[in-house]
Motif scaffolding. Structure first.
Motif, mmCIF file in Angstrom:
data_model
loop_
_atom_site.group_PDB
_atom_site.id
_atom_site.type_symbol
_atom_site.label_atom_id
_atom_site.label_comp_id
_atom_site.label_asym_id
_atom_site.label_seq_id
_atom_site.Cartn_x
_atom_site.Cartn_y
_atom_site.Cartn_z
ATOM 1 N N GLY A 1 48.579 25.092 -5.420
ATOM 2 C CA GLY A 1 48.725 24.984 -7.018
ATOM 3 C C GLY A 1 47.217 24.906 -7.907
ATOM 4 O O GLY A 1 47.707 25.442 -8.734
ATOM 5 N N GLY A 2 46.280 24.547 -6.877
ATOM 6 C CA GLY A 2 44.631 24.508 -7.413
ATOM 7 C C GLY A 2 44.616 26.058 -7.875
ATOM 8 O O GLY A 2 44.284 26.668 -8.853
ATOM 9 N N LEU A 3 43.953 27.070 -6.659
ATOM 10 C CA LEU A 3 43.615 28.192 -6.940
ATOM 11 C C LEU A 3 44.234 29.120 -7.742
ATOM 12 O O LEU A 3 43.476 29.557 -8.548
ATOM 13 N N GLY A 4 45.575 28.986 -7.705
ATOM 14 C CA GLY A 4 46.315 30.092 -8.150
ATOM 15 C C GLY A 4 46.445 29.298 -9.712
ATOM 16 O O GLY A 4 45.688 30.808 -10.226
ATOM 17 N N GLN A 5 46.187 28.274 -9.825
ATOM 18 C CA GLN A 5 46.506 28.455 -12.064
ATOM 19 C C GLN A 5 45.299 28.238 -11.965
ATOM 20 O O GLN A 5 45.004 28.877 -12.921
ATOM 21 N N LEU A 6 43.554 27.782 -10.927
ATOM 22 C CA LEU A 6 42.335 28.650 -11.761
ATOM 23 C C LEU A 6 42.662 29.683 -12.132
ATOM 24 O O LEU A 6 42.041 30.568 -13.208
ATOM 25 N N ILE A 7 43.013 30.701 -11.932
ATOM 26 C CA ILE A 7 43.313 32.173 -11.659
ATOM 27 C C ILE A 7 44.155 32.650 -12.327
ATOM 28 O O ILE A 7 43.382 33.312 -13.334
ATOM 29 N N ALA A 8 45.051 32.120 -12.273
ATOM 30 C CA ALA A 8 45.949 32.249 -13.750
ATOM 31 C C ALA A 8 45.141 31.668 -14.839
ATOM 32 O O ALA A 8 45.167 32.428 -15.830
ATOM 33 N N GLY A 9 44.619 30.869 -15.131
ATOM 34 C CA GLY A 9 43.685 30.048 -16.239
ATOM 35 C C GLY A 9 42.540 31.643 -16.576
ATOM 36 O O GLY A 9 41.790 31.043 -17.800
ATOM 37 N N SER A 10 42.315 31.870 -15.690
ATOM 38 C CA SER A 10 40.973 32.513 -16.356
ATOM 39 C C SER A 10 40.847 33.689 -16.645
ATOM 40 O O SER A 10 41.198 34.355 -17.708
ATOM 41 N N TRP A 11 42.219 34.636 -15.999
ATOM 42 C CA TRP A 11 42.867 35.672 -16.009
ATOM 43 C C TRP A 11 43.504 35.158 -18.625
ATOM 44 O O TRP A 11 43.087 35.831 -19.241
ATOM 45 N N GLU A 12 44.036 34.267 -18.314
ATOM 46 C CA GLU A 12 44.674 34.048 -19.824
ATOM 47 C C GLU A 12 43.166 33.130 -20.694
ATOM 48 O O GLU A 12 43.565 34.193 -21.903
ATOM 49 N N MET A 13 41.877 33.582 -20.178
ATOM 50 C CA MET A 13 40.817 33.294 -21.105
ATOM 51 C C MET A 13 40.236 34.859 -21.483
ATOM 52 O O MET A 13 40.236 34.629 -23.044
ATOM 53 N N ARG A 14 41.361 35.492 -20.156
ATOM 54 C CA ARG A 14 40.376 36.675 -20.908
ATOM 55 C C ARG A 14 41.400 37.158 -21.562
ATOM 56 O O ARG A 14 40.820 38.632 -22.683
ATOM 57 N N ARG A 15 42.183 37.227 -21.941
ATOM 58 C CA ARG A 15 42.953 37.598 -22.491
ATOM 59 C C ARG A 15 43.170 36.791 -24.499
ATOM 60 O O ARG A 15 43.919 37.223 -24.683
#
Length: 198
Positions: A52-66
């Protein structure tokens, strides 16, 4: 020379973030709704930290990159929420903090509800599925917060059921985005309630 990571960078991180949110929320909401014993919260803690935490933090970082400000803000915030939840439970179990049940915990949930309310406004522009995720999540946070503030088991159970609904909509949205990436238009996400101005 072609960048070997260019295709990887174009993948949509939203299904990962939504799945990490959904399946962690399912488990905690089963506890909150009284469908499984309160001791089940012990299993939520590692799931919250690792998925829940790590998975969403990873997704969030890639959303920022996009360049997706909405996705970056939402996934990073809710990823941080799950890390907050896990840390709070661990510190309480170690007797470093005495927090549960607590008015402060209730108000922290209500504050997360306020964040969810403003993100719900953005979700209305995107699609119906995300709109329903944020609507039911907002109801879950506010109801759970009130349940903690007033020490009301009934409100906590209602909040748990709202959490189950939010997790269901998030799981569907994740699944639909994955399937639509394989076969476009396979599963509907529904239109946004409000239209973007061109």
């Amino acid at each position: 020379m072609e960048n070997p990571f260019s295709k990887a960078l174009s993948a949509d991180p939203a299904p990962l973030g939504l799945a990490a949110f959904a399946f962690t929320t399912f488990l905690l909401s089963f506890v909150n709704a009284g469908l499984i014993p309160a001791s089940g919260a012990n299993v939520v803690v590692p799931l919250a930290a690792a998925y829940g935490g790590l998975g969403q933090l990873i997704a969030g970082s890639w959303e920022m990159r996009r360049g997706n400000t909405f996705g970056f803000t939402a996934f990073t915030s809710y990823g941080a929420f799950w890390e907050f939840y896990a840390l709070l439970q661990i510190l309480a179990d170690l007797k470093v903090l005495t927090v549960l049940p607590s008015v402060a915990v209730g108000w922290s949930l209500i504050l997360w509800g306020i964040l969810t309310l403003y993100l719900w406004g953005g979700a209305m522009l995107l699609n119906l599925a995300l709109n329903l995720v944020f609507l039911t999540l907002w109801l879950a946070f506010v109801t759970l917060g009130a349940g903690a503030v007033y020490s009301s088991t009934a409100l906590t159970h209602v909040g748990g059921y709202f959490g189950i609904l939010a997790a269901t909509f998030a799981a569907y949205t994740s699944f639909a985005i994955v399937m639509n990436s394989i076969r476009p238009g396979m599963l509907p996400l529904g239109p946004g309630i409000m239209r973007r101005k061109s």
